[in-house]
Design an enzyme around this catalytic site. Structure first.
Site, PDB file in Angstrom:
ATOM      1  N   GLU A 162      20.189   3.509  -7.858  1.00  0.00           N
ATOM      2  CA  GLU A 162      21.422   3.631  -8.636  1.00  0.00           C
ATOM      3  C   GLU A 162      22.480   2.860  -7.881  1.00  0.00           C
ATOM      4  O   GLU A 162      22.912   3.267  -6.807  1.00  0.00           O
ATOM      5  CB  GLU A 162      21.786   5.107  -8.811  1.00  0.00           C
ATOM      6  CG  GLU A 162      22.808   5.333  -9.907  1.00  0.00           C
ATOM      7  CD  GLU A 162      24.205   5.498  -9.358  1.00  0.00           C
ATOM      8  OE1 GLU A 162      24.956   4.481  -9.394  1.00  0.00           O
ATOM      9  OE2 GLU A 162      24.550   6.587  -8.898  1.00  0.00           O
ATOM     10  N   CYS A 177      30.878   4.719  -8.682  1.00  0.00           N
ATOM     11  CA  CYS A 177      30.036   3.711  -9.334  1.00  0.00           C
ATOM     12  C   CYS A 177      30.329   3.592 -10.824  1.00  0.00           C
ATOM     13  O   CYS A 177      30.118   2.538 -11.421  1.00  0.00           O
ATOM     14  CB  CYS A 177      28.562   4.036  -9.104  1.00  0.00           C
ATOM     15  SG  CYS A 177      28.092   5.708  -9.630  1.00  0.00           S
TER      16      CYS A 177
END
Length: 481
Positions: free
Chosen positions: A250, A284
């Site tokens: 990720e 993120c």
């Protein structure tokens, strides 16, 4: 000051060569944590401890694994004040760490619920008398590598579902939030998971490449998960592939936030400000690109008024809701991107100002393709406005990025927004909600340079278990020889 030993086999220990490193406050420069700097031998020892603990942990009844994980969730919440104190490692605001603990406890509870949801299949066989099954079993030792920016959430996420699936874990902590990650390991151990079920390794920054490679190369490590930058994620992916270790990655993002011409602008402004500036944009999923059609002028005016009310600063100051960047170098890196955009014609609508690791939130308009901010992830409190004409142009701008993690679309016409959402190149898309949104039970992962694989309860089961084919032959079987 925090003293941070390794956690190997249930015991706190110094590095084998007694080396340490320091983590300093990004605000004051004072030493916050003195941390054990693991050697390669320590990395081996952590994996060996996890491997030794694996048979007993994997053999536990799922209800017992559930009970221990639930105890860990309760204990995590009980020790919330310790985690909040650790925010001094990263300069984050206390509300961010409080939210971290809340969501991380939920992740442990969701993982606990999944211990009885690991399912297989009975598959019809063409062989007479053969009873065939597909079963899922624990893999062994799982390596989790967690970042600093949401340290409690992402540290817990790296280990929660692997543990629920019957694996043991080695958590490699971030060099920038080592005490926080070590505290996660201690909470899990204190909850009674068992010696060696959770091990935590910290390393000096210069040793990270060697330690990570040693951990991934260890034959006992069967799965890898990593959350962090795309640059480092490519290295982790290459190392994992070289050693034939499946990995969940990720990675970075540059989330688009589409505002259609029928959007509720007040709702869109609140979601955009939260998504772009919370935790100084160091998430993120942070909103980096505001992609707006005919309502751009009105939207920018409203958002500018909102941004003007936000202030970054010492997180101990109640007026500083945004906290600090991770360090002064991050501010300098972001300012270079901003200066490039301004030199090429972008307009600074509101905000700005850099003082060490404190950067005030900023909104830029008239950003175009030749500017670095158009494509590069800022990972800071900077949002840019991209103007388009019509839905198709907004979609083109949204997809004109190497990243594909989170996205958002604001429109009063949900069917119209859903049609666009299905064509946005992202692992996640929210209609009339912010790009920053995570829930433990949801599949969380990106596409393109944002990585591959998904975290989240059911989504994680496939990765953190081994699918096997088993048969039982009932009665005689014919063989051709």
């Amino acid at each position: 000051m925090f003293h941070v030993p390794l956690l190997i086999g249930g015991k706190p220990c110094s590095a084998s060569d007694e080396r340490t490193f320091e983590r300093r406050s990004p605000l004051t420069g004072e030493v916050v944590s003195r941390v054990a700097a693991a050697s390669l031998e320590d990395a081996d020892a952590a994996v060996a401890a996890a491997q030794a603990a694996f048979p007993e942990w994997a053999a536990l009844a799922p209800s017992e694994r559930r009970a221990r994980l639930l105890r860990a969730a309760d204990l995590l919440e009980d020790r919330s004040s310790e985690f909040t104190a650790a925010a001094s490692e990263t300069g984050a605001a206390g509300n961010w760490y409080g939210f971290n603990v809340y969501l991380a406890a939920g992740m442990l509870r969701e993982a606990a619920a999944m211990t009885t949801q690991i399912q297989g299949d009975v598959i019809p066989s063409n062989v007479p008398g053969s009873f065939a099954m597909a079963v899922r079993q624990p893999c062994g030792v799982v390596l989790g590598i967690a970042p600093w920016n949401a340290p409690v959430i992402l540290g817990v996420r790296a280990v929660a579902m692997p543990l629920a699936c019957g694996n043991t874990v080695v958590l490699k902590s971030s060099e920038l939030s080592p005490f926080t990650h070590r505290l996660i390991g201690q909470v899990l151990h204190d909850a009674g998971l068992g010696d060696g079920v959770v091990n935590v390794i910290s390393n000096a920054p210069q040793d990270a490449p060697a330690v990570v490679e040693r951990l991934i190369a260890n034959p006992a490590v069967r799965r890898v998960n990593f959350t962090g930058s795309t640059h480092v994620g490519r290295i982790i992916g290459e190392l994992s592939a070289r050693h034939l270790k499946p990995a969940v990655l990720e990675l970075g993002g540059k989330a688009p936030f589409l505002v259609l011409d029928d959007a509720d602008l007040d709702a869109a402004v609140e979601a955009a400000a939260f998504g772009a500036y919370f935790n100084q944009g160091q998430i993120c999923m942070s909103t980096e690109r505001l992609i707006v059609t005919a309502v751009a002028d009105a939207f920018v005016e409203k958002l500018a008024r909102k941004v003007a009310t936000l202030r970054a600063g010492d997180p101990n100051d109640p007026q500083s809701v945004l906290g600090s960047l991770i360090d002064a170098n991050a501010g300098q890196r972001i300012q270079v991107l901003v200066d490039d955009a301004l030199a090429k014609g972008a307009r600074q609508v509101v905000g700005g100002g850099l003082d060490g690791s404190i950067m005030q939130p900023m909104l830029l308009d008239q950003v175009t393709e030749e500017m670095r901010l158009y494509r590069e992830e800022s990972f800071g409190p900077v949002a840019v406005v991209l103007r388009g004409d019509g839905d198709e142009e907004l979609l083109r701008l949204a997809n004109d990025s190497e990243f594909g993690l989170s996205a958002a679309i604001f429109s009063r016409d949900v069917s119209r927004a859903m049609e666009l959402a299905q064509r946005v190149d992202s692992g996640i898309c929210h209609i009339n909600g912010p790009t920053v949104h995570d829930e433990a039970q949801m599949p969380f992962g990106g596409v393109k340079s944002s990585g591959y694989g998904s975290f989240g309860s059911r989504a994680s089961i496939e990765h953190f278990t081994q699918l096997r084919w088993l048969t039982i032959q009932n009665g005689p079987r014919h063989y051709p020889i």
